[in-house]
Write a protein that holds these residues in place. Structure first.
Motif, PDB file in Angstrom:
ATOM      1  N   ASN A  62      -5.208  13.549  41.207  1.00 27.72           N
ATOM      2  CA  ASN A  62      -5.184  12.835  39.934  1.00 27.72           C
ATOM      3  C   ASN A  62      -3.742  12.614  39.509  1.00 27.72           C
ATOM      4  O   ASN A  62      -2.891  13.485  39.703  1.00 27.72           O
ATOM      5  N   SER A  94      -9.941  13.593  26.183  1.00 27.72           N
ATOM      6  CA  SER A  94     -10.589  14.139  27.373  1.00 27.72           C
ATOM      7  C   SER A  94      -9.860  13.723  28.654  1.00 27.72           C
ATOM      8  O   SER A  94      -9.805  14.477  29.614  1.00 27.72           O
ATOM      9  N   SER A  95      -9.268  12.515  28.653  1.00 29.25           N
ATOM     10  CA  SER A  95      -8.501  12.070  29.816  1.00 29.25           C
ATOM     11  C   SER A  95      -7.129  11.516  29.427  1.00 29.25           C
ATOM     12  O   SER A  95      -6.347  11.163  30.297  1.00 29.25           O
ATOM     13  N   ALA A 130     -10.059  10.433  34.735  1.00 31.05           N
ATOM     14  CA  ALA A 130     -10.528  11.759  35.161  1.00 31.05           C
ATOM     15  C   ALA A 130     -10.358  12.715  33.981  1.00 31.05           C
ATOM     16  O   ALA A 130      -9.403  12.607  33.214  1.00 31.05           O
ATOM     17  N   ARG A 131     -11.275  13.650  33.855  1.00 29.82           N
ATOM     18  CA  ARG A 131     -11.187  14.646  32.779  1.00 29.82           C
ATOM     19  C   ARG A 131      -9.986  15.555  33.044  1.00 29.82           C
ATOM     20  O   ARG A 131      -9.767  15.999  34.169  1.00 29.82           O
ATOM     21  N   ILE A 132      -9.224  15.824  31.998  1.00 29.59           N
ATOM     22  CA  ILE A 132      -8.079  16.736  32.118  1.00 29.59           C
ATOM     23  C   ILE A 132      -8.625  18.150  32.327  1.00 29.59           C
ATOM     24  O   ILE A 132      -9.392  18.648  31.496  1.00 29.59           O
ATOM     25  N   ASP A 134      -9.081  22.191  32.415  1.00 28.84           N
ATOM     26  CA  ASP A 134      -8.780  23.172  31.370  1.00 28.84           C
ATOM     27  C   ASP A 134      -7.388  23.795  31.517  1.00 28.84           C
ATOM     28  O   ASP A 134      -6.677  23.959  30.528  1.00 28.84           O
ATOM     29  N   ARG A 137      -4.913  21.263  30.459  1.00 32.88           N
ATOM     30  CA  ARG A 137      -5.068  21.082  29.010  1.00 32.88           C
ATOM     31  C   ARG A 137      -4.332  22.179  28.246  1.00 32.88           C
ATOM     32  O   ARG A 137      -3.659  21.922  27.249  1.00 32.88           O
TER      33      ARG A 137
END
Length: 147
Positions: A62, A94-95, A130-132, A134, A137
């Motif tokens: 990513n 979220s992304s 794409a979701r970041i 955890d 984050r």
């Protein structure tokens, strides 16, 4: 019509990266050309990602892509100067990540320029968001604190 912001204060940023201006950054008017400021934003944020181990530009599955950027100019930057680039996260989705970035002349309390820089994490192959994760984050959230 938006209201022109006032220059950001140095003490509103907890994280700084130094960037040296280059001879090629200067235009015929004798100051750093406006397009270089966005390059400084990009260099500061991506350098921070690499230093924190959040991405490997050549190999990460990513990657972050810029989807929005903007800049307000208050004072000229020149060559040779070292710029202190303040970066902080103002919003974490979220992304997506929204950064506030300010460029300070060395030792100056107010920004010479400041702006907004929005990154979206995407799959390198599909270019779809794409979701970041955890762990990433958590590191990004640490950049939202100011002194």
């Amino acid at each position: 019509m938006s209201v022109r912001p006032t220059p950001a204060a140095r003490n509103s940023f907890a994280e700084f990266r130094q960037i040296a201006t280059r001879w090629m950054d200067v235009d015929i008017y004798g100051h750093v050309n406006n397009v270089q400021y966005l390059s400084f934003f990009d260099t500061a944020v991506n350098g921070w990602y690499v230093d924190k181990g959040l991405i490997d530009p050549a190999r990460s599955r990513n990657i972050f892509l810029v989807v929005e950027t903007g800049c307000h100019y208050f004072a000229e930057l020149k060559f040779p100067e070292t710029i202190d680039t303040g970066i902080k996260v103002s919003k974490l989705g979220s992304s997506s990540v929204v950064y506030e970035i300010a460029l300070f002349k060395e030792g100056e309390a107010e920004a010479a320029a400041q702006g907004r820089f929005v990154h979206v994490l995407v799959d390198r192959e599909t270019r779809r968001p794409a979701r970041i994760p955890d762990a990433m984050r958590e590191v990004l959230m640490g950049l939202s604190a100011t002194t």
